[in-house]
Design a protein around this motif. Structure first.
Motif, PDB file in Angstrom:
ATOM      1  N   ARG A 239       0.776  -1.069   0.152  1.00  0.00           N
ATOM      2  CA  ARG A 239       0.053  -0.092  -0.234  1.00  0.00           C
ATOM      3  C   ARG A 239       0.885   1.326  -0.016  1.00  0.00           C
ATOM      4  O   ARG A 239       0.290   2.296  -0.794  1.00  0.00           O
ATOM      5  CB  ARG A 239      -0.922   0.099   1.258  1.00  0.00           C
ATOM      6  N   LYS A 240       1.889   1.287   0.787  1.00  0.00           N
ATOM      7  CA  LYS A 240       2.843   2.397   0.605  1.00  0.00           C
ATOM      8  C   LYS A 240       3.450   2.701  -0.727  1.00  0.00           C
ATOM      9  O   LYS A 240       3.511   3.859  -1.228  1.00  0.00           O
ATOM     10  CB  LYS A 240       3.931   2.299   1.752  1.00  0.00           C
ATOM     11  N   THR A 241       3.896   1.670  -1.437  1.00  0.00           N
ATOM     12  CA  THR A 241       4.477   1.710  -2.678  1.00  0.00           C
ATOM     13  C   THR A 241       3.111   2.078  -3.760  1.00  0.00           C
ATOM     14  O   THR A 241       3.601   3.047  -4.569  1.00  0.00           O
ATOM     15  CB  THR A 241       4.638   0.253  -3.200  1.00  0.00           C
ATOM     16  N   GLN A 242       2.228   1.712  -3.507  1.00  0.00           N
ATOM     17  CA  GLN A 242       0.987   2.381  -4.141  1.00  0.00           C
ATOM     18  C   GLN A 242       0.362   3.714  -4.152  1.00  0.00           C
ATOM     19  O   GLN A 242       0.146   4.490  -4.927  1.00  0.00           O
ATOM     20  CB  GLN A 242      -0.273   1.347  -4.210  1.00  0.00           C
ATOM     21  N   LEU A 243       0.774   4.108  -2.696  1.00  0.00           N
ATOM     22  CA  LEU A 243       0.505   5.488  -2.389  1.00  0.00           C
ATOM     23  C   LEU A 243       1.650   6.458  -3.014  1.00  0.00           C
ATOM     24  O   LEU A 243       1.104   7.251  -3.635  1.00  0.00           O
ATOM     25  CB  LEU A 243       0.599   5.800  -0.993  1.00  0.00           C
ATOM     26  N   ILE A 244       2.890   6.077  -3.283  1.00  0.00           N
ATOM     27  CA  ILE A 244       3.852   6.598  -3.934  1.00  0.00           C
ATOM     28  C   ILE A 244       3.361   6.918  -5.297  1.00  0.00           C
ATOM     29  O   ILE A 244       3.601   7.908  -5.841  1.00  0.00           O
ATOM     30  CB  ILE A 244       5.299   6.026  -3.805  1.00  0.00           C
ATOM     31  N   GLU A 245       3.095   5.683  -5.959  1.00  0.00           N
ATOM     32  CA  GLU A 245       2.708   5.790  -7.407  1.00  0.00           C
ATOM     33  C   GLU A 245       1.472   6.636  -7.697  1.00  0.00           C
ATOM     34  O   GLU A 245       1.888   7.442  -8.792  1.00  0.00           O
ATOM     35  CB  GLU A 245       2.278   4.020  -7.867  1.00  0.00           C
ATOM     36  N   VAL A 246       0.513   6.634  -6.821  1.00  0.00           N
ATOM     37  CA  VAL A 246      -0.503   7.820  -7.282  1.00  0.00           C
ATOM     38  C   VAL A 246      -0.131   8.979  -6.767  1.00  0.00           C
ATOM     39  O   VAL A 246      -1.012  10.064  -7.220  1.00  0.00           O
ATOM     40  CB  VAL A 246      -1.721   7.156  -6.665  1.00  0.00           C
TER      41      VAL A 246
END
Length: 322
Positions: A239-246
């Protein structure tokens, strides 16, 4: 009292019908074979339906991610992307609900078919993560704002020997503003959802660690809680990686869609959404039916094993063979 004791004594002395016991084992095996065959058929149908639905969703997301609005389509494509994101979120909520049920069953029912339920959890986890990744893909495909001049020349005229240029707000600037507003809206909503998910998962981590450290769990509870702690810890990182992506700037925009293309896509999306929703509901019902059937088979197998054990200990013919 004497009469009751006489009846009980008489009943206790009645010979066991070994042939009936033997036949019950044969009949139960036949019944189990029939139910197992039916279960396998339903399980195969579930896999086929699930794979078809998964493919439809993937194709639709890829199509939407490859398009963006134009000056003529205004924000039609962005609206469809927003609806697609909302639909994916609803599916994720269903996955969460089903997963909670499985975890509770594993925690409280020591006789449940644990390995089968764990496989179900793994399949649900994989589907949920795929839906989250598709949401991120759609958000990243929404174009952000660009540096575009707000005004453009609309001509001019001479007055008293001087040329006066007239200006107007450019259509490109209007479209850029629409793109930016919608993109920021969707991006903000997904960011907030991911941030909440991270916070909830972190709290879940703490709870699981405390429960495991308390030393009051049963063996089944300890096993499922350890599994959940590993799952939750891994999910926090994702989820932290996805937050960075968006949060990062949008990926290069796709092809411009005309108004006609956007309207056609809207109709296509509506049809696809109805198909996917119908297939998803049918698959979920089949899964619930298959899960109930699997539980019955599990109980019947335990019953059969008990009967076979009794015969092995009490049937003279079987004792002789040994």
């Amino acid at each position: 009292m004497i009469c009751c004791a006489s009846v009980l004594c008489s009943s206790a002395q009645e010979p066991v019908d070994l042939e009936a016991r033997r036949q019950s084992v044969v009949t139960m095996k036949q019944h189990l074979e029939m139910r197992q065959k039916r279960f396998d058929e339903v399980a195969a149908e579930i896999r086929t339906r699930s794979q078809a639905t998964d493919q439809k969703i993937g194709e639709l997301v890829d199509m939407l991610a490859g398009l963006k609005d134009s000056e003529s389509s205004k924000r039609r494509i962005s609206d469809v992307k927003g609806e697609a994101i909302a639909g994916l979120k609803k599916m994720i909520e269903v996955y969460k609900r089903e997963r909670r049920t499985l975890v509770e069953t594993l925690r409280t029912d020591g006789d449940a078919p644990a390995e089968a339920l764990k496989k179900d959890m793994a399949a649900i986890d994989a589907l949920a993560e795929k839906r989250v990744a598709q949401i991120v893909e759609l958000v990243k495909s929404m174009p952000g704002g660009q540096d575009i001049e707000k005004y453009e020349s609309s001509g001019g005229s001479y007055y008293n020997g001087f040329y006066e240029e007239e200006t107007r707000v450019s259509d490109a600037w209007r479209q850029n503003r629409r793109d930016k507003v919608e993109s920021e809206k969707q991006r903000r909503e997904v960011q907030q959802a991911l941030e909440k998910s991270i916070a909830d998962l972190a709290a879940r981590q703490d709870t699981l660690k405390a429960q495991l450290a308390g030393g009051k769990l049963t063996a089944p509870e300890k096993e499922i809680f350890e599994h959940e702690l590993g799952y939750v810890s891994n999910l926090v990182g994702q989820r932290k990686t996805q937050l960075i992506e968006v949060t990062e700037p949008s990926a290069p925009a796709g092809e411009d869609a005309s108004k006609g293309e956007a309207d056609d896509l809207k109709q296509l999306f509506n049809d696809a959404r109805r198909d996917i929703a119908g297939d998803f509901t049918k698959t979920l019902k089949l899964y619930h039916a298959a899960a109930a059937e699997r539980e019955k088979i599990h109980v019947a197998k335990e019953n059969l094993a008990a009967r076979e054990k009794w015969l092995s200990e009490n049937d003279p013919a079987l004792k002789k063979d040994k």
